[in-house]
Write a protein that holds these residues in place. Structure first.
Motif, PDB file in Angstrom:
ATOM      1  N   GLU A   1     -24.853 -45.241 -15.540  1.00  0.00           N
ATOM      2  CA  GLU A   1     -26.372 -44.937 -14.568  1.00  0.00           C
ATOM      3  C   GLU A   1     -27.374 -44.770 -15.467  1.00  0.00           C
ATOM      4  OE1 GLU A   1     -25.523 -41.646 -12.203  1.00  0.00           O
ATOM      5  OE2 GLU A   1     -25.045 -42.935 -10.307  1.00  0.00           O
ATOM      6  N   GLU A   2     -27.336 -44.348 -16.899  1.00  0.00           N
ATOM      7  CA  GLU A   2     -28.432 -44.179 -17.593  1.00  0.00           C
ATOM      8  C   GLU A   2     -28.926 -45.263 -18.270  1.00  0.00           C
ATOM      9  OE1 GLU A   2     -29.550 -41.493 -21.696  1.00  0.00           O
ATOM     10  OE2 GLU A   2     -27.817 -41.216 -20.539  1.00  0.00           O
ATOM     11  N   ARG A   3     -27.846 -45.966 -18.746  1.00  0.00           N
ATOM     12  CA  ARG A   3     -27.892 -47.671 -19.342  1.00  0.00           C
ATOM     13  C   ARG A   3     -28.507 -48.378 -18.384  1.00  0.00           C
ATOM     14  NH1 ARG A   3     -28.929 -49.761 -24.169  1.00  0.00           N
ATOM     15  NH2 ARG A   3     -27.907 -51.909 -24.340  1.00  0.00           N
ATOM     16  N   PHE A   4     -28.074 -48.586 -16.982  1.00  0.00           N
ATOM     17  CA  PHE A   4     -28.385 -49.479 -15.978  1.00  0.00           C
ATOM     18  C   PHE A   4     -29.877 -48.974 -15.792  1.00  0.00           C
ATOM     19  CE2 PHE A   4     -28.775 -50.862 -11.518  1.00  0.00           C
ATOM     20  CZ  PHE A   4     -28.455 -51.986 -11.770  1.00  0.00           C
ATOM     21  N   SER A   5     -30.351 -47.600 -15.826  1.00  0.00           N
ATOM     22  CA  SER A   5     -31.678 -47.336 -15.344  1.00  0.00           C
ATOM     23  C   SER A   5     -32.546 -47.638 -16.325  1.00  0.00           C
ATOM     24  CB  SER A   5     -31.829 -45.943 -15.340  1.00  0.00           C
ATOM     25  OG  SER A   5     -32.887 -45.304 -15.031  1.00  0.00           O
ATOM     26  N   LYS A   6     -32.388 -47.672 -17.955  1.00  0.00           N
ATOM     27  CA  LYS A   6     -33.099 -47.817 -18.871  1.00  0.00           C
ATOM     28  C   LYS A   6     -33.299 -49.483 -18.701  1.00  0.00           C
ATOM     29  CE  LYS A   6     -31.694 -44.506 -22.565  1.00  0.00           C
ATOM     30  NZ  LYS A   6     -31.143 -44.251 -23.746  1.00  0.00           N
ATOM     31  N   VAL A   7     -32.517 -50.368 -18.567  1.00  0.00           N
ATOM     32  CA  VAL A   7     -32.502 -51.875 -18.563  1.00  0.00           C
ATOM     33  C   VAL A   7     -33.712 -52.144 -17.528  1.00  0.00           C
ATOM     34  CG1 VAL A   7     -31.570 -53.848 -17.852  1.00  0.00           C
ATOM     35  CG2 VAL A   7     -30.297 -52.407 -19.408  1.00  0.00           C
ATOM     36  N   MET A   8     -33.311 -51.546 -16.183  1.00  0.00           N
ATOM     37  CA  MET A   8     -34.328 -51.745 -14.909  1.00  0.00           C
ATOM     38  C   MET A   8     -35.688 -51.472 -15.542  1.00  0.00           C
ATOM     39  SD  MET A   8     -32.518 -52.899 -12.449  1.00  0.00           S
ATOM     40  CE  MET A   8     -33.197 -52.545 -10.939  1.00  0.00           C
TER      41      MET A   8
ATOM     42  N   HIS B   1     -41.749 -55.206 -18.774  1.00  0.00           N
ATOM     43  CA  HIS B   1     -42.011 -56.359 -19.375  1.00  0.00           C
ATOM     44  C   HIS B   1     -42.492 -57.722 -18.282  1.00  0.00           C
ATOM     45  CE1 HIS B   1     -41.311 -56.064 -23.798  1.00  0.00           C
ATOM     46  NE2 HIS B   1     -40.820 -54.689 -23.245  1.00  0.00           N
ATOM     47  N   HIS B   2     -42.422 -57.080 -17.029  1.00  0.00           N
ATOM     48  CA  HIS B   2     -42.743 -57.770 -15.753  1.00  0.00           C
ATOM     49  C   HIS B   2     -41.705 -58.990 -15.882  1.00  0.00           C
ATOM     50  CE1 HIS B   2     -46.422 -55.688 -15.609  1.00  0.00           C
ATOM     51  NE2 HIS B   2     -46.711 -55.839 -16.778  1.00  0.00           N
ATOM     52  N   VAL B   3     -40.426 -58.858 -15.906  1.00  0.00           N
ATOM     53  CA  VAL B   3     -39.329 -59.999 -15.786  1.00  0.00           C
ATOM     54  C   VAL B   3     -38.189 -59.366 -15.106  1.00  0.00           C
ATOM     55  CG1 VAL B   3     -39.815 -60.957 -18.049  1.00  0.00           C
ATOM     56  CG2 VAL B   3     -38.347 -59.376 -18.098  1.00  0.00           C
ATOM     57  N   LEU B   4     -37.374 -60.230 -14.445  1.00  0.00           N
ATOM     58  CA  LEU B   4     -36.217 -59.682 -13.653  1.00  0.00           C
ATOM     59  C   LEU B   4     -34.869 -59.033 -14.763  1.00  0.00           C
ATOM     60  CD1 LEU B   4     -35.581 -62.607 -11.406  1.00  0.00           C
ATOM     61  CD2 LEU B   4     -36.503 -60.606 -10.769  1.00  0.00           C
ATOM     62  N   PRO B   5     -34.301 -57.939 -14.488  1.00  0.00           N
ATOM     63  CA  PRO B   5     -33.300 -57.487 -15.288  1.00  0.00           C
ATOM     64  C   PRO B   5     -32.468 -58.458 -16.066  1.00  0.00           C
ATOM     65  CG  PRO B   5     -33.505 -56.064 -13.367  1.00  0.00           C
ATOM     66  CD  PRO B   5     -34.428 -57.308 -13.168  1.00  0.00           C
ATOM     67  N   SER B   6     -32.084 -59.404 -15.092  1.00  0.00           N
ATOM     68  CA  SER B   6     -31.456 -60.692 -15.555  1.00  0.00           C
ATOM     69  C   SER B   6     -31.776 -61.501 -16.511  1.00  0.00           C
ATOM     70  CB  SER B   6     -30.682 -61.478 -14.537  1.00  0.00           C
ATOM     71  OG  SER B   6     -31.936 -62.091 -13.686  1.00  0.00           O
ATOM     72  N   GLU B   7     -33.262 -61.493 -16.758  1.00  0.00           N
ATOM     73  CA  GLU B   7     -34.092 -62.160 -17.885  1.00  0.00           C
ATOM     74  C   GLU B   7     -34.416 -61.443 -18.990  1.00  0.00           C
ATOM     75  OE1 GLU B   7     -37.535 -63.006 -15.354  1.00  0.00           O
ATOM     76  OE2 GLU B   7     -36.316 -64.949 -14.078  1.00  0.00           O
ATOM     77  N   LEU B   8     -34.108 -60.225 -18.959  1.00  0.00           N
ATOM     78  CA  LEU B   8     -34.603 -59.502 -19.991  1.00  0.00           C
ATOM     79  C   LEU B   8     -34.032 -59.921 -21.303  1.00  0.00           C
ATOM     80  CD1 LEU B   8     -36.276 -57.037 -20.656  1.00  0.00           C
ATOM     81  CD2 LEU B   8     -34.490 -55.451 -20.390  1.00  0.00           C
ATOM     82  N   TYR B   9     -32.738 -60.098 -21.514  1.00  0.00           N
ATOM     83  CA  TYR B   9     -32.447 -60.650 -22.757  1.00  0.00           C
ATOM     84  C   TYR B   9     -32.994 -61.949 -23.315  1.00  0.00           C
ATOM     85  CZ  TYR B   9     -29.088 -62.698 -26.354  1.00  0.00           C
ATOM     86  OH  TYR B   9     -28.416 -63.143 -27.368  1.00  0.00           O
ATOM     87  N   GLN B  10     -33.165 -62.969 -22.488  1.00  0.00           N
ATOM     88  CA  GLN B  10     -33.805 -64.114 -22.901  1.00  0.00           C
ATOM     89  C   GLN B  10     -35.304 -63.976 -23.128  1.00  0.00           C
ATOM     90  OE1 GLN B  10     -32.486 -67.119 -23.490  1.00  0.00           O
ATOM     91  NE2 GLN B  10     -34.266 -67.536 -24.575  1.00  0.00           N
ATOM     92  N   HIS B  11     -36.127 -62.920 -22.508  1.00  0.00           N
ATOM     93  CA  HIS B  11     -37.360 -62.517 -22.877  1.00  0.00           C
ATOM     94  C   HIS B  11     -37.363 -62.060 -24.418  1.00  0.00           C
ATOM     95  CE1 HIS B  11     -41.446 -60.963 -22.430  1.00  0.00           C
ATOM     96  NE2 HIS B  11     -40.903 -59.831 -22.689  1.00  0.00           N
ATOM     97  N   HIS B  12     -36.352 -61.204 -24.488  1.00  0.00           N
ATOM     98  CA  HIS B  12     -36.270 -60.620 -26.157  1.00  0.00           C
ATOM     99  C   HIS B  12     -36.123 -61.870 -26.930  1.00  0.00           C
ATOM    100  CE1 HIS B  12     -34.225 -57.727 -29.041  1.00  0.00           C
ATOM    101  NE2 HIS B  12     -35.374 -58.050 -29.353  1.00  0.00           N
ATOM    102  N   GLN B  13     -35.545 -62.693 -26.747  1.00  0.00           N
ATOM    103  CA  GLN B  13     -35.308 -63.777 -27.744  1.00  0.00           C
ATOM    104  C   GLN B  13     -36.548 -64.525 -27.791  1.00  0.00           C
ATOM    105  OE1 GLN B  13     -32.303 -63.823 -29.273  1.00  0.00           O
ATOM    106  NE2 GLN B  13     -32.107 -62.004 -28.098  1.00  0.00           N
ATOM    107  N   ASP B  14     -37.251 -64.863 -26.573  1.00  0.00           N
ATOM    108  CA  ASP B  14     -38.616 -65.750 -26.681  1.00  0.00           C
ATOM    109  C   ASP B  14     -39.533 -64.858 -27.433  1.00  0.00           C
ATOM    110  OD1 ASP B  14     -37.533 -67.600 -25.075  1.00  0.00           O
ATOM    111  OD2 ASP B  14     -38.426 -66.475 -23.214  1.00  0.00           O
ATOM    112  N   LEU B  15     -39.689 -63.607 -27.362  1.00  0.00           N
ATOM    113  CA  LEU B  15     -40.571 -62.711 -28.033  1.00  0.00           C
ATOM    114  C   LEU B  15     -40.407 -63.068 -29.804  1.00  0.00           C
ATOM    115  CD1 LEU B  15     -41.284 -59.509 -26.080  1.00  0.00           C
ATOM    116  CD2 LEU B  15     -42.331 -61.471 -26.123  1.00  0.00           C
ATOM    117  N   LEU B  16     -38.884 -63.019 -29.895  1.00  0.00           N
ATOM    118  CA  LEU B  16     -38.446 -62.948 -31.377  1.00  0.00           C
ATOM    119  C   LEU B  16     -38.981 -64.310 -31.867  1.00  0.00           C
ATOM    120  CD1 LEU B  16     -34.961 -61.448 -31.377  1.00  0.00           C
ATOM    121  CD2 LEU B  16     -36.993 -60.618 -32.423  1.00  0.00           C
TER     122      LEU B  16
END
Length: 554
Positions: free
Chosen positions: A302-309, A315-330
């Protein structure tokens, strides 16, 4: 070669059908009769500008078609093959314009965009208009004429491509340098955002796995209850269960099979269902035994899920898009991380691209200088034949290394001296109107000999020329017609008499409407037409004799 031209309801032409031959064909007629109208219609068929005024008054549409033979025209044949439009050894272009000004184009019966009609038309016919000498004033046109004569198509393409690569690399380097301050601020923001995401350290598929596990843990009690109910219904129910019912049915089927062997397969079929029931029960039992309520794991998920949300919202993205957003910023910060070493590497790339461009441009420059010398001699000789005995022609090819362009490192200027002792100067400064016409014609006749198109049209290019010079012009064009098809609209009898065949244009009025017609002349008719051109309204025995001499001399 242009074999046939069909014109219907074009301007003052109601219907025109022309059969054309090899050699030199001259077109004559009275002033205002519309000698150039067939050329104008052909230009339309080759992709020229169209508007509603071209449609004959009172008609719904204009239609022009031109039929070409493709022998010895490999460029046009290859173009048709590449565009899936080849249809034998002939090619038919057609253009239709309605009275609203809308047009349609066809090649061998297939509808095509106007750009394709223009592209193919350039490979079929080269039209030299009566105002061509005005273009001679422009340096870019002068360079284009030199390049066309020299056949610089591939050299120009290679130079243009190399220039484009160099400019793109140079502009990229300049943008990096100019935006260094802005890049620094953007980089600081990216570093802050990436720091948060690095601390979160979300794996590629972790969100989907967390989502599934959170759903499973949150509903573990309900899952266990439903699972137990299913087990009882299919296997462990005390009063009734699916397994018991199937086993009873199977026993009955076995008895039936003993009485009638045609039913012997039925017990086996039901036995398979019993096996599936037993396998399902084992899977459900195993799943039930592994369902556990782990408060510690539940709290972590629950804590991990809440942090991701929360991070996704930030970052104004969907949770499912967060990993790719991280890669784009890199990737973005890597682009901005322009160190001195990287700038130096880019600078070397720019220099290498520039040197590659120079290699191509110098090769083009060398060829231009070579063909300029060749043209200087040929055009000077041609001018001498056109009664400019003391004239000199020179193509000046200068190197402009500090101002390169997609066309290379040259500027081209046509220079002429029309009188002894007069220095070579740009054509526009020294040539009179009559001289300019002769210089233009000399250039066009010489350069036309190297043009790949099998048909050449000269539309009143002899304006401003008369007397003995006109006879020279006629012989020049006739000689050109011995190796290619030449159509020449002229008002000069000396030129008209040199044609292998002659067409006559006449204008008449029928039922209050003006109509232009064109017809081929036989030898006697040609003599009469040449006499008219020589003598105007008064035709004498002398002018007829002169006309006959012109035709015989050709």
């Amino acid at each position: 070669m242009l074999a046939h031209l069909s014109v219907n309801n074009f301007a003052i032409v109601k219907s025109l059908q022309l059969e054309l031959s090899q050699g030199m064909t001259t077109i004559t007629g009275e002033t205002g009769a519309g000698k150039s109208i067939a050329i104008d219609a052909l230009g339309l068929c080759l992709g020229g500008r169209a508007d509603a005024s071209m449609v004959r008054q009172g008609e719904e549409k204009t239609e022009v078609s031109a039929a070409f033979t493709l022998e010895d025209n490999m460029n046009a044949t290859r173009w048709l093959e590449d565009n899936d439009l080849l249809d034998g050894n002939d090619c038919i272009l057609r253009r239709i314009i309605n009275k609203e000004g809308r047009s349609r184009a066809f090649i061998n019966g297939s509808p095509v965009p106007l750009s394709q009609l223009k592209s193919l038309g350039q490979l079929l016919i080269n039209i030299h208009g009566q105002h061509a000498h005005h273009l001679l004033m422009k340096n870019d046109h002068q360079m284009a004429m030199l390049d066309q004569y020299a056949g610089h198509g591939n050299l120009l393409k290679n130079t243009r491509n190399a220039y484009q690569i160099w400019r793109e690399a140079d502009n990229h380097l300049k943008r990096l340098k100019e935006n260094s301050a802005a890049n620094l601020a953007q980089k600081q923001l990216l570093e802050y955002q990436i720091k948060e995401l690095n601390e979160l350290a979300l794996d590629e598929d972790e969100y989907e796995q967390l989502e599934q596990e959170h759903k499973r843990l949150s509903n573990s009690g309900e899952l266990a209850c439903i699972c137990q109910q299913a087990i009882e219904l299919i296997y462990e129910g005390e009063e009734v269960n699916a397994l018991g019912i199937l086993q009873s049915a199977n026993h009955s089927l076995a008895q039936l099979a003993e009485l009638d062997n045609t039913l012997s397969q039925l017990p086996d079929m039901l036995a398979e269902a019993i096996i599936q029931i037993e396998e399902t029960n084992r899977e459900l039992r195993s799943y039930l035994e592994n369902i556990e309520v782990d408060p510690a794991r539940m709290n972590y998920v629950e804590e991990r899920f809440s942090k991701v949300m929360s991070m996704a919202r930030k970052h104004h993205v969907l949770p499912s898009e967060l990993y790719q957003h991280h890669q784009d910023l890199l990737a973005q910060i890597a682009e901005l991380d322009c160190s001195d070493e990287k700038l130096e590497e880019l600078q070397q790339g720019v220099e290498q691209a520039y040197q590659n461009f120079l290699i191509k441009a110098k090769k083009l420059d060398k060829s231009r200088c070579r063909y300029a010398k060749e043209l200087n001699k040929l055009i000077t000789t041609s001018m001498h034949e056109l009664s400019m005995e003391k004239a000199q022609f020179c193509i000046q090819v200068d190197k402009l290394s500090s101002h390169p362009s997609p066309l290379g490192i040259n500027s081209v200027c046509f220079l002429v001296s029309t009188n002894p002792g007069q220095p070579l100067e740009p054509i526009a400064k020294v040539a009179s109107g009559g001289e300019l016409s002769r210089i233009s014609l000399a250039i066009q006749v010489i350069t036309a000999q190297k043009v790949d198109t099998p048909s050449l049209i000269f539309d009143e290019v002899d304006v401003g020329i008369s007397g003995p010079t006109a006879a020279v012009v006629g012989k020049m064009l006739r000689k050109l017609g011995e190796s290619t098809q030449v159509l020449c609209v002229t008002h000069l009898p000396q030129v008209a008499g040199c044609g292998h065949q002659q067409l006559f244009v006449a204008k008449q009025t029928k039922a209050g409407k003006t109509e232009t017609q064109m017809r081929a002349l036989d030898n006697e008719q040609r003599i009469s037409e040449l006499a008219r051109l020589l003598g105007g309204s008064e035709i004498t025995e002398s002018t007829i004799a002169n006309a006959r001499e012109l035709l015989i001399a050709a």
